[in-house]
Design a protein around this motif. Structure first.
Motif, PDB file in Angstrom:
ATOM      1  N   SER A 246       0.812  -1.216   0.000  1.00 20.88           N
ATOM      2  CA  SER A 246       0.000   0.000   0.000  1.00 20.88           C
ATOM      3  C   SER A 246       0.841   1.259   0.000  1.00 20.88           C
ATOM      4  O   SER A 246       0.406   2.295  -0.513  1.00 20.88           O
ATOM      5  N   GLY A 247       2.072   1.226   0.540  1.00 22.56           N
ATOM      6  CA  GLY A 247       2.863   2.438   0.607  1.00 22.56           C
ATOM      7  C   GLY A 247       4.349   2.260   0.380  1.00 22.56           C
ATOM      8  O   GLY A 247       5.054   3.234   0.149  1.00 22.56           O
ATOM      9  N   ARG A 248       4.839   1.023   0.451  1.00 22.27           N
ATOM     10  CA  ARG A 248       6.280   0.794   0.405  1.00 22.27           C
ATOM     11  C   ARG A 248       6.803   0.711  -1.022  1.00 22.27           C
ATOM     12  O   ARG A 248       6.193   0.078  -1.886  1.00 22.27           O
ATOM     13  N   LEU A 249       7.962   1.359  -1.258  1.00 28.40           N
ATOM     14  CA  LEU A 249       8.696   1.219  -2.511  1.00 28.40           C
ATOM     15  C   LEU A 249       9.676   0.059  -2.380  1.00 28.40           C
ATOM     16  O   LEU A 249      10.190  -0.212  -1.282  1.00 28.40           O
ATOM     17  N   TYR A 250       9.956  -0.615  -3.509  1.00 29.72           N
ATOM     18  CA  TYR A 250      10.932  -1.701  -3.529  1.00 29.72           C
ATOM     19  C   TYR A 250      12.012  -1.414  -4.570  1.00 29.72           C
ATOM     20  O   TYR A 250      11.711  -1.112  -5.724  1.00 29.72           O
ATOM     21  N   HIS A 251      13.268  -1.531  -4.145  1.00 30.42           N
ATOM     22  CA  HIS A 251      14.429  -1.434  -5.023  1.00 30.42           C
ATOM     23  C   HIS A 251      14.982  -2.853  -5.110  1.00 30.42           C
ATOM     24  O   HIS A 251      15.665  -3.322  -4.199  1.00 30.42           O
ATOM     25  N   LEU A 252      14.662  -3.550  -6.196  1.00 24.91           N
ATOM     26  CA  LEU A 252      14.828  -4.996  -6.262  1.00 24.91           C
ATOM     27  C   LEU A 252      16.097  -5.392  -7.010  1.00 24.91           C
ATOM     28  O   LEU A 252      16.464  -4.802  -8.023  1.00 24.91           O
ATOM     29  N   ASN A 277      20.626  -4.981 -13.166  1.00 22.22           N
ATOM     30  CA  ASN A 277      20.683  -5.771 -11.933  1.00 22.22           C
ATOM     31  C   ASN A 277      19.895  -5.124 -10.799  1.00 22.22           C
ATOM     32  O   ASN A 277      19.912  -5.617  -9.675  1.00 22.22           O
ATOM     33  N   ARG A 278      19.169  -4.038 -11.116  1.00 20.38           N
ATOM     34  CA  ARG A 278      18.286  -3.388 -10.140  1.00 20.38           C
ATOM     35  C   ARG A 278      17.064  -2.840 -10.876  1.00 20.38           C
ATOM     36  O   ARG A 278      17.159  -2.386 -12.017  1.00 20.38           O
ATOM     37  N   ILE A 279      15.938  -2.826 -10.196  1.00 20.72           N
ATOM     38  CA  ILE A 279      14.730  -2.194 -10.717  1.00 20.72           C
ATOM     39  C   ILE A 279      13.907  -1.715  -9.535  1.00 20.72           C
ATOM     40  O   ILE A 279      13.813  -2.397  -8.508  1.00 20.72           O
ATOM     41  N   GLN A 280      13.339  -0.518  -9.634  1.00 22.42           N
ATOM     42  CA  GLN A 280      12.519   0.041  -8.553  1.00 22.42           C
ATOM     43  C   GLN A 280      11.050   0.006  -8.937  1.00 22.42           C
ATOM     44  O   GLN A 280      10.685   0.327 -10.076  1.00 22.42           O
ATOM     45  N   ILE A 306      16.360   2.361  -0.783  1.00 27.08           N
ATOM     46  CA  ILE A 306      16.047   3.250  -1.907  1.00 27.08           C
ATOM     47  C   ILE A 306      17.157   4.281  -2.023  1.00 27.08           C
ATOM     48  O   ILE A 306      17.376   5.076  -1.093  1.00 27.08           O
ATOM     49  N   ALA A 307      17.851   4.276  -3.159  1.00 26.36           N
ATOM     50  CA  ALA A 307      19.013   5.150  -3.315  1.00 26.36           C
ATOM     51  C   ALA A 307      18.625   6.544  -3.783  1.00 26.36           C
ATOM     52  O   ALA A 307      19.197   7.544  -3.341  1.00 26.36           O
ATOM     53  N   GLY A 321      10.615   4.043   5.177  1.00 32.07           N
ATOM     54  CA  GLY A 321      11.129   2.707   4.889  1.00 32.07           C
ATOM     55  C   GLY A 321      12.213   2.670   3.842  1.00 32.07           C
ATOM     56  O   GLY A 321      12.594   1.593   3.376  1.00 32.07           O
ATOM     57  N   PHE A 322      12.778   3.837   3.474  1.00 31.43           N
ATOM     58  CA  PHE A 322      13.772   3.871   2.404  1.00 31.43           C
ATOM     59  C   PHE A 322      15.096   3.224   2.822  1.00 31.43           C
ATOM     60  O   PHE A 322      15.917   2.893   1.961  1.00 31.43           O
ATOM     61  N   ASP A 323      15.340   3.069   4.133  1.00 30.33           N
ATOM     62  CA  ASP A 323      16.580   2.452   4.601  1.00 30.33           C
ATOM     63  C   ASP A 323      16.456   0.941   4.766  1.00 30.33           C
ATOM     64  O   ASP A 323      17.448   0.265   5.044  1.00 30.33           O
ATOM     65  N   ASP A 324      15.265   0.402   4.615  1.00 30.77           N
ATOM     66  CA  ASP A 324      15.023  -1.008   4.940  1.00 30.77           C
ATOM     67  C   ASP A 324      15.519  -1.946   3.849  1.00 30.77           C
ATOM     68  O   ASP A 324      15.548  -1.602   2.670  1.00 30.77           O
ATOM     69  N   SER A 325      15.886  -3.153   4.280  1.00 33.29           N
ATOM     70  CA  SER A 325      16.237  -4.233   3.363  1.00 33.29           C
ATOM     71  C   SER A 325      15.400  -5.460   3.710  1.00 33.29           C
ATOM     72  O   SER A 325      15.099  -5.707   4.880  1.00 33.29           O
ATOM     73  N   PHE A 326      15.016  -6.214   2.679  1.00 37.64           N
ATOM     74  CA  PHE A 326      14.185  -7.397   2.885  1.00 37.64           C
ATOM     75  C   PHE A 326      14.610  -8.516   1.948  1.00 37.64           C
ATOM     76  O   PHE A 326      15.025  -8.259   0.804  1.00 37.64           O
ATOM     77  N   ASP A 327      14.472  -9.742   2.410  1.00 39.39           N
ATOM     78  CA  ASP A 327      14.523 -10.901   1.535  1.00 39.39           C
ATOM     79  C   ASP A 327      13.133 -11.108   0.957  1.00 39.39           C
ATOM     80  O   ASP A 327      12.147 -11.152   1.692  1.00 39.39           O
ATOM     81  N   ILE A 328      13.040 -11.249  -0.362  1.00 38.29           N
ATOM     82  CA  ILE A 328      11.755 -11.362  -1.037  1.00 38.29           C
ATOM     83  C   ILE A 328      11.439 -12.808  -1.391  1.00 38.29           C
ATOM     84  O   ILE A 328      10.376 -13.338  -1.060  1.00 38.29           O
ATOM     85  N   LEU A 329      12.375 -13.485  -2.083  1.00 41.22           N
ATOM     86  CA  LEU A 329      12.130 -14.843  -2.545  1.00 41.22           C
ATOM     87  C   LEU A 329      13.461 -15.574  -2.680  1.00 41.22           C
ATOM     88  O   LEU A 329      14.388 -15.093  -3.335  1.00 41.22           O
TER      89      LEU A 329
END
Length: 496
Positions: A246-252, A277-280, A306-307, A321-329
């Motif tokens: 709903s609100g979070r951006l992902y830099h994948l 090698n990256r996509i937002q 998020i850079a 949440g721009f400083d956060d990191s997550f494992d997705i899959l």
């Protein structure tokens, strides 16, 4: 001085291992047991009548789902307890969808990215009461693409999506079929909806204390499962990525920095694949990528900080949440792999929309929960457009908050960002674009031939809390000689 949202509103199957879901909002990482095999949304059953119309049946319903291993979470879903099946239809087909609401409150179902008559759009004007059924029907008029559906009740969209109401809608066509791309659904062609969620100690969804961009979670849920893995059996895997948060951006990107090929964006395939090698992705955006995998491989699709932050101060970026990191899959290669052909050098031609003689040029400024200094009024038509006309819209984020911009019924082209050509990954067909604070985006769009003097289309920020609090407007598509006759609606949604 930063003005807060509240201040503004006051004025207005493997060996178990520990998987870190990420570090959100400056707190410790949420740890979930796992991993579990990635659930693949089933293809929705359909039938084709004697008239050639393809019929689907969908039911929005409450349920419980095992999002966290070993815990049952009260949820909402479509034809099941959480998320919904993947609808699939072909360009030129007419579809009819029977949508029944078995929830305890009204909802809608919007076909995000679809060219569709306004009365079939599923926006806030097509509310389905509890126990009622809505049956929209339309003809697919666009190229092969990865679209999705989700609720759109005015003032309540974030809550309805957060509880689980969402699914994919895939369009096929002969041109895309002819390309040598992975296309075996659930095997080498994988839909992946990425969402962040927060849970209470009992496993319930935690809907408390939203930030200025909405409900940010500390646990990543992929296709309805936390801590998921996918075992690939082909040397190339197509992934249809949807930011369903709903609100979070992902830099994948992948943990080993492997390159992948971007083959499509919101509205369909690109002219040529792009190696990255990256996509937002901001909320509501989609991208199709093809990832190379070897036998015995193991890597992690990750969300990285998020850079590109624009005019957002460091403390606000942390809150967003721009400083956060997550494992997705957790992505794994099987012991033996089937070889897949290389991605074609050419995909889908894309002709530029000519802007000479555009019917209108409009400007939109995004700030707080407003567009051009106004909040949404369900009984105000902001402007009208002519069918099959071209317009140029300039969208500027004048805020120190992240926003994005989504337009119903069109796929647009981005012609420039701050006066420069967009990067190639933003040069395809789009219906949603992230607007970096302080930047200006020029969009060109050609409207469909659908007209309706009563039912409007929406344009809005797709950060759902912002939409719910009024960062939205509406327009009518009128045929020559038609006069507006908008329907009367409640003055307020669930916000305020």
């Amino acid at each position: 001085m930063t003005v807060s949202r509240r201040g503004f509103l006051a004025g207005l199957a493997a060996a178990p291992i520990a998987v870190s879901a990420g570090c959100a909002l400056g707190g410790p990482p949420a740890v979930v047991s796992g991993p579990r095999a990635l659930p693949i949304p089933p293809l929705a059953d359909s039938s084709v009548g004697a008239d050639g119309v393809r019929h689907f049946r969908l039911t929005a319903q409450p349920g419980t789902a095992e999002i966290l291993a070993g815990k049952r979470t009260p949820t909402w879903g479509v034809n099941g307890p959480y998320l919904g099946p993947t609808l699939r239809a072909r360009r030129g087909e007419t579809v009819a969808v029977q949508v029944r609401n078995e929830l305890p409150e009204p909802t809608t179902l919007h076909w995000h990215g679809m060219r569709v008559p306004a009365r079939m759009d599923g926006g806030p004007h097509q509310t389905i009461a509890p126990g009622a059924t809505w049956t929209p029907s339309w003809t697919i008029e666009q190229q092969a693409a990865t679209l999705w559906y989700h609720p759109h009740p005015h003032g309540g969209t974030e809550k309805h999506v957060y509880r689980g109401l969402a699914g994919f809608f895939l369009i096929d066509d002969p041109d895309a079929d002819a390309l040598d791309l992975p296309k075996d659904y659930g095997v080498d062609d994988i839909p992946l909806v990425i969402q962040d969620r927060r849970f209470t100690a009992t496993g319930a969804l935690d809907e408390s204390d939203p930030t200025d961009i909405g409900l940010l979670g500390d646990t990543i849920v992929t296709n309805g499962s936390a801590g998921a893995y996918f075992r690939a059996r082909t040397s190339r895997l197509r992934m249809r990525l949807l930011n369903g948060s709903s609100g979070r951006l992902y830099h994948l990107g992948f943990a080993d920095d492997r390159a992948f090929q971007i083959i499509g964006t919101d509205g369909g395939l690109l002219p040529q694949p792009l190696s990255r090698n990256r996509i937002q992705l901001s909320p509501g955006e989609r991208v199709e990528i093809v990832v190379p995998i070897r036998a015995g491989d193991r890597t992690m699709l990750r969300a990285l900080p998020i850079a590109d932050r624009g005019d957002i101060e460091a403390d606000r970026a942390r809150e967003f949440g721009f400083d956060d990191s997550f494992d997705i899959l957790d992505l794994r290669g099987a012991a033996s792999m089937e070889d897949a052909p290389a991605v074609p050098d050419s995909l889908m031609p894309r002709a530029s929309i000519p802007t000479a003689g555009a019917a209108a040029q409009r400007r939109f400024e995004l700030e707080w929960f407003q567009i051009n200094g106004r909040q949404m009024d369900m009984n105000r038509i902001d402007f009208t457009v002519a069918p099959e006309s071209t317009e140029v819209w300039t969208v500027r984020n004048i805020d120190n908050w992240p926003h994005n911009f989504h337009v119903h019924d069109v796929q647009f082209q981005i012609t420039d960002i701050d006066g420069a050509a967009p990067p190639p990954e933003l040069a395809g067909w789009k219906d949603t674009v992230y607007t970096r604070p302080g930047s200006e985006y020029t969009l060109v769009m050609r409207f469909s031939g659908h007209t309706d003097p009563t039912y409007p289309y929406m344009y809005h920020c797709h950060l759902l809390l912002h939409e719910d609090h009024g960062m939205m407007g509406q327009f009518l598509a009128l045929a020559p000689g038609q006069r507006p006759a908008p329907m009367a609606m409640p003055a307020h949604g669930g916000h305020g």
